[in-house]
Write a protein that holds these residues in place. Structure first.
Motif, PDB file in Angstrom:
ATOM      1  N   THR A 129     -39.122  34.343  44.996  1.00 20.84           N
ATOM      2  CA  THR A 129     -38.754  33.315  44.021  1.00 20.84           C
ATOM      3  C   THR A 129     -37.942  32.187  44.652  1.00 20.84           C
ATOM      4  N   LEU A 130     -37.177  32.526  45.699  1.00 25.98           N
ATOM      5  CA  LEU A 130     -36.370  31.511  46.377  1.00 25.98           C
ATOM      6  C   LEU A 130     -37.209  30.620  47.284  1.00 25.98           C
ATOM      7  N   ALA A 144     -33.074  32.644  40.642  1.00 26.10           N
ATOM      8  CA  ALA A 144     -33.729  33.661  41.467  1.00 26.10           C
ATOM      9  C   ALA A 144     -32.905  34.942  41.507  1.00 26.10           C
ATOM     10  N   ARG A 190     -39.535  28.367  44.897  1.00 22.51           N
ATOM     11  CA  ARG A 190     -38.496  27.343  44.979  1.00 22.51           C
ATOM     12  C   ARG A 190     -37.625  27.296  43.732  1.00 22.51           C
ATOM     13  N   PRO A 216     -30.316  36.768  52.971  1.00 24.80           N
ATOM     14  CA  PRO A 216     -30.105  35.517  52.244  1.00 24.80           C
ATOM     15  C   PRO A 216     -28.659  35.227  51.844  1.00 24.80           C
ATOM     16  N   TYR A 255     -23.611  30.625  41.985  1.00 19.16           N
ATOM     17  CA  TYR A 255     -24.567  31.314  42.852  1.00 19.16           C
ATOM     18  C   TYR A 255     -24.026  32.625  43.409  1.00 19.16           C
ATOM     19  N   SER A 265     -34.104  27.872  41.639  1.00 14.60           N
ATOM     20  CA  SER A 265     -32.699  27.706  42.018  1.00 14.60           C
ATOM     21  C   SER A 265     -32.136  29.067  42.416  1.00 14.60           C
ATOM     22  N   PRO A 266     -31.164  29.104  43.333  1.00 18.09           N
ATOM     23  CA  PRO A 266     -30.574  30.393  43.719  1.00 18.09           C
ATOM     24  C   PRO A 266     -30.041  31.170  42.520  1.00 18.09           C
ATOM     25  N   LEU A 287     -36.799  38.616  45.060  1.00 21.14           N
ATOM     26  CA  LEU A 287     -35.764  37.592  45.156  1.00 21.14           C
ATOM     27  C   LEU A 287     -36.138  36.543  46.198  1.00 21.14           C
ATOM     28  N   ASP A 290     -31.707  22.054  50.022  1.00 19.65           N
ATOM     29  CA  ASP A 290     -32.309  23.211  49.378  1.00 19.65           C
ATOM     30  C   ASP A 290     -31.757  24.478  50.016  1.00 19.65           C
ATOM     31  N   TYR A 291     -31.387  25.447  49.164  1.00 16.92           N
ATOM     32  CA  TYR A 291     -30.858  26.715  49.678  1.00 16.92           C
ATOM     33  C   TYR A 291     -31.857  27.402  50.595  1.00 16.92           C
ATOM     34  N   ALA A 292     -33.153  27.305  50.272  1.00 14.52           N
ATOM     35  CA  ALA A 292     -34.180  27.914  51.129  1.00 14.52           C
ATOM     36  C   ALA A 292     -34.145  27.297  52.524  1.00 14.52           C
TER      37      ALA A 292
END
Length: 696
Positions: A375-376, A386, A380, A296, A202, A382-383, A372, A312-314
Motif C-alpha cells: 500500500t505504501l 497504509a 502510494r 520501513p 505517522y 499516505s503512511p 503495508l 514522498d515517504y516511499a
C-alpha cells in the motif's frame, strides 16, 4: 517444531521487565491500581490515534492531545529517582504532575480560537501557561529519556533569551519571554511543530503496528526462522542474531528493546559455542543498533525525514534501502570472519528445526508486513492510511490465530477461551504500542524547542560560519565535524530526537557548504548522514545504552562491549561518506542544478540491472572494508593486503570520484579494477591459507 526455542509467557514478561529496568520504567504489580490506570490510559491513547484516522480533526488538536497522553504516561511510568520504593509504586505527587502536564499540553487545544484571535498579543495567562507547560515537558523528558535532551533544550532556550550577551561569533539580539513562549508553545513553530505532528500522525501508527505484530508472536518467529536457517553455519547463532535483529528492526524502533528481545536467546548461544562474552554481546548490540536503519520504520525517523524534505515517504524507503541492506550483509561477513578467527563452528544440523517448517508456521505474520509495504510503495497511500490498513489486517489475523492454533493442536480449548485470548492479545498490543510511544512523543516535543530556537535566532547560519572556519573549506572535514557532533549529541538522546536536532542544525549547513564548494548533493544524503551517526551513538561508550543492555545479558564489561560494538559498526560509519559522494547508492543519479534541495529535481535510478550492479558493487566494497577492519580474509592480512582492501573499498563504492580523479572513461572501469584487485587479494590469501593448513 519441537526443537525451536520458544519463549513462554513468563520468560517473555521477564524480558519486558528487563528492558523496562534498563529504560528506567517502573515495575508495578499487575494487580495494582497504578498498573491498571497506566494500561487504561495507554489503551485510550491507541484508540484515539486509530479514531482520528477514520474521522480526521484539526492537526493542532491531534498534536495537543497526543502530547497530553504522552506527558501523563511519562509521569506515571517513569520515576523521578530510581529507588526501590518509586520503582514499585507511584507516589501521590506524580498524579498531580501528570494532571498538570496533561492540562498544559491541552492548553493550545482548549483555547485554540482565542489564541488565534490574539496571535502575538499574548495574555499573561498564556505566557505563564506556556512556561509551566515547557517546565513540565522538560521534567517528563528527563524521566523518560534521561537528562541529555532536556539540558540541550534548556541551553537553546537560554541562547534565545540571552543572545545579546553571547560571544560575538554566536551573538544575536535576544528575544523577550513573550516572544519565546509564543514561538515555543503557543504556535506551531516549536513544541507543537512538524516533529510532534509526524509523531502524532505517522509514527504512532507504525509503532502500534510493531507492538501488535510482536504481541502476535512475530518477534519469536523471526528469531526461530533466523536460527533455523543459519544455525548450522560457522558462528551460526551470531549470524542468526544479525538476521533476527534485522527482521526485528522492521517492527521495533528501539535498539535497547531489540537487544533484549533477541539477545536473551542469541547471546547465551554464542557464548556456549565459544564467543567471548563481550564479543557475543557486541555482535547483538551492533545488529540491534543497525535495526533502526531498516525500512520501513527506521527508528521512527523515516517519517520526519520525509516531512522535513517534503518528499514522498516511499522515496525515503527507496533511498535508504541499499545502505541498510549493505550494512547488514557486511555485519554477517564480520561475524563470519570472527567465527573463522576463533574457530567456532555452527550447531549440529539434526539439532535444528527445518527451515521450511518454521517459515510456513509464521507466514501469516508476513502478510500484514507485505500488505503495508504494498500500500505504501505500489498504491502510494499516505503512511498514515497504509499503517492503519496494515493494523486492521493484523487485528483480523490476531482474532483468527488462537482458533487456528487450537484447531491444529486439537487441545480442546473452547470458543470462549480462544476469543478471550485473541481480544486480550489485541488489547495488550495496543497498550504496549502506546507505552513504546511515550519516549518518542516526548522526544519530538522537546526537539521542537530546538527547531523553534533555530528558526527564531538564525543559529544555523552562525553554525555554518563556525564549521566552515574549523573545516578550512574542505568538504571531508565538514562531514567529519558533523559526524563527531552527531555522535556526541547522540550519547543520551533517542535516535529520533538526535536526528531532529542535527537535521535542524547541521544538515542545512552540510548542504549549504557543499553547494558553495561545488558539490551538488541531494538533500536526503545530508539528512541520512546525520541520521546514521545519531544511530551509532547507541553503542558508543560511555553512554551507549544498547551496549549496557547487551553487557547485562552477557555479564561482560559494558565499556568493552561498547568499544567492540563500535568497532563492528565502523563499516556503518563509512557508509554515509560513501553515499554523500556517490548518490547512486541512494538510487539517485543527479540533482537539479538550479535547486539541489528540490526532491522533484532528483533523477531516480529505475533500471533493475543498474540497481543490481550498484548493490552488488556496494556489497563487495563493504566486504572488502570489513576485511580491512578485521584484518582477515582467509588468514590474517598483511600491510599490502590491507592497503589493497582499502583501495578496493574506494574503487567499488565511489567509482564516480575515482573516474573523475583519474580521468577514467566510465565508472565501470573503476568497478572492473576493484573487482580484479579483490580477486587478486582473495587468490593470494587462498595460497597463504593452503600453506598455513600444511604447516598446521
Amino acid at each position: 517444531m519441537d526443537n525451536v526455542v520458544k519463549i513462554d509467557e513468563e520468560k517473555h514478561q521477564s524480558e519486558n521487565e528487563q528492558a523496562d529496568v534498563l529504560e528506567g520504567k517502573r515495575i508495578l504489580d499487575p494487580k495494582s491500581f497504578g498498573f491498571r490506570m497506566i494500561a487504561f490510559i495507554a489503551f485510550c491513547w491507541s484508540f484515539f490515534q486509530l479514531f482520528v484516522v477514520l474521522l480526521p480533526i484539526n492537526d493542532v488538536f491531534i498534536r495537543s492531545i497526543h502530547l497530553s497522553f504522552a506527558i501523563a504516561l511519562a509521569f506515571f511510568m517513569y520515576p523521578m529517582f530510581r529507588t526501590k520504593k518509586t520503582m514499585s509504586s507511584i507516589p501521590f505527587w506524580n498524579y498531580i504532575l501528570a494532571a498538570l502536564g496533561s492540562l498544559s499540553a491541552l492548553y493550545i487545544f482548549i483555547f485554540y480560537n482565542e489564541l488565534n484571535a490574539r496571535s502575538g498579543a499574548w495574555l499573561q495567562l498564556d505566557v505563564w501557561a506556556a512556561i509551566a507547560g515547557i517546565i513540565l515537558l522538560l521534567m517528563a523528558s528527563r524521566r523518560a529519556l534521561g537528562p541529555a535532551l532536556a539540558i540541550i533544550a534548556i541551553i537553546f532556550l537560554g541562547y534565545v533569551k540571552f543572545g545579546q550577551v553571547m560571544p560575538d561569533l554566536i551573538a544575536h539580539k535576544g528575544a523577550s519571554i513573550e516572544k519565546m513562549m509564543g514561538q515555543m508553545f503557543l504556535t506551531t513553530e516549536g513544541i507543537f511543530g512538524v516533529p510532534l505532528g509526524v509523531s502524532a500522525s505517522y509514527v504512532f501508527l507504525f509503532v502500534l503496528f510493531g507492538a501488535l505484530l510482536e504481541r502476535a508472536g512475530a518477534g519469536q518467529y523471526f528469531i526461530n526462522l533466523a536460527y533455523a536457517a543459519l544455525g548450522r553455519f560457522d558462528g551460526g547463532p551470531a549470524k542468526a542474531s544479525v538476521a533476527a535483529s534485522g527482521m526485528m528492526g522492521i517492527i521495533s524502533g528501539s535498539s535497547i528493546a531489540n537487544t533484549v528481545t533477541t539477545g536473551t536467546f542469541t547471546i547465551p548461544l554464542m557464548k556456549k559455542l565459544g564467543f567471548p562474552g563481550y564479543k557475543a554481546a557486541s555482535v547483538e548490540v551492533a545488529a540491534s543498533t543497525n535495526g533502526q536503519l531498516m525500512p520501513p520504520i527506521m527508528g521512527a525517523a523515516a517519517f520526519i525525514i520525509a516531512e522535513f524534505l517534503g518528499m514522498d515517504y516511499a522515496g525515503v524507503i527507496m533511498a535508504a534501502a541499499i545502505p541498510a541492506f549493505v550494512s547488514y550483509i557486511a555485519l554477517f561477513y564480520i561475524v563470519h570472519l570472527e567465527a573463522k578467527k576463533l574457530g567456532i563452528k555452527g550447531e549440529l544440523k539434526d539439532r535444528l528445526p527445518k527451515v521450511w517448517d518454521v517459515f510456513v508456521s509464521g507466514l501469516h505474520f508476513l502478510l500484514p508486513v507485505f500488505y503495508l509495504m504494498y500500500t505504501l510503495v505500489v498504491l502510494r497511500m499516505s503512511p498514515q492510511r497504509a499503517a492503519f490498513n496494515g493494523i486492521i489486517v493484523l487485528i483480523l489475523i490476531m482474532l483468527v490465530q488462537p482458533f487456528v492454533k487450537s484447531l491444529l493442536a486439537k487441545n480442546g480449548i473452547g470458543f470462549t477461551q480462544n476469543a478471550k485470548t485473541a481480544i486480550s492479545d489485541i488489547i495488550v498490543g495496543m497498550i504496549n504500542g502506546a507505552k513504546n510511544m511515550v519516549p518518542i512523543a516526548i522526544a519530538t516535543g522537546v526537539a521542537g524547542i530546538v527547531v523553534g530556537s533555530v528558526t527564531l535566532t538564525g543559529i544555523g547560519l552562525i553554525l555554518a560560519d563556525v564549521i566552515e572556519t574549523l573545516s578550512g573549506g574542505y568538504i571531508v572535514a565538514v562531514l567529519a565535524l558533523t559526524a563527531v557532533v552527531s555522535l556526541i549529541l547522540g550519547m543520551g538522546l533517542p535516535t529520533t530526537a538526535n536526528y531532529i536536532v542535527m537535521a535542524s542544525l547541521t544538515a542545512p549547513v552540510i548542504l549549504g557548504l557543499s553547494g558553495d564548494l561545488g558539490y551538488l548533493v541531494p538533500a536526503i544524503a545530508a539528512h541520512l548522514f546525520v541520521f546514521y551517526f545519531g544511530i551509532l551513538a547507541d553503542d558508543t561508550p560511555p553512554v551507549g545504552m544498547a551496549a549496557y543492555a547487551g553487557a547485562g545479558i552477557a555479564r561482560s564489561d559494558p565499556i568493552k562491549t561498547g568499544l567492540q560494538g563500535f568497532a563492528y559498526d565502523i563499516r556503518t560509519a563509512i557508509l554515509p561518506f560513501m553515499f554523500f559522494f556517490n548518490s547512486k547508492l541512494l538510487l539517485i543519479d543527479g540533482v537539479n542544478p538550479d535547486d539541489p534541495r528540490d526532491p522533484a529535481g532528483w533523477v531516480w535510478i529505475t533500471n533493475p540491472l543498474e540497481i543490481g550492479l550498484i548493490f552488488l558493487m556496494a556489497v563487495l566494497g563493504m566486504l572488502a572494508f570489513s576485511s580491512f577492519t578485521q584484518r582477515w580474509v582467509k588468514v590474517k592480512t598483511n600491510i599490502i593486503e590491507m592497503l589493497a582492501l582499502l583501495a578496493i573499498t574506494v574503487l567499488l563504492m565511489v567509482p564516480n570520484v575515482v573516474a573523475d580523479l583519474f580521468k577514467l572513461p566510465h565508472e565501470y572501469v573503476s568497478y572492473a579494477i576493484g573487482v580484479a584487485l579483490y580477486a587478486m587479494v582473495y587468490l593470494w590469501q587462498s595460497q597463504r591459507y593452503k600453506k598455513y593448513k600444511v604447516i598446521v
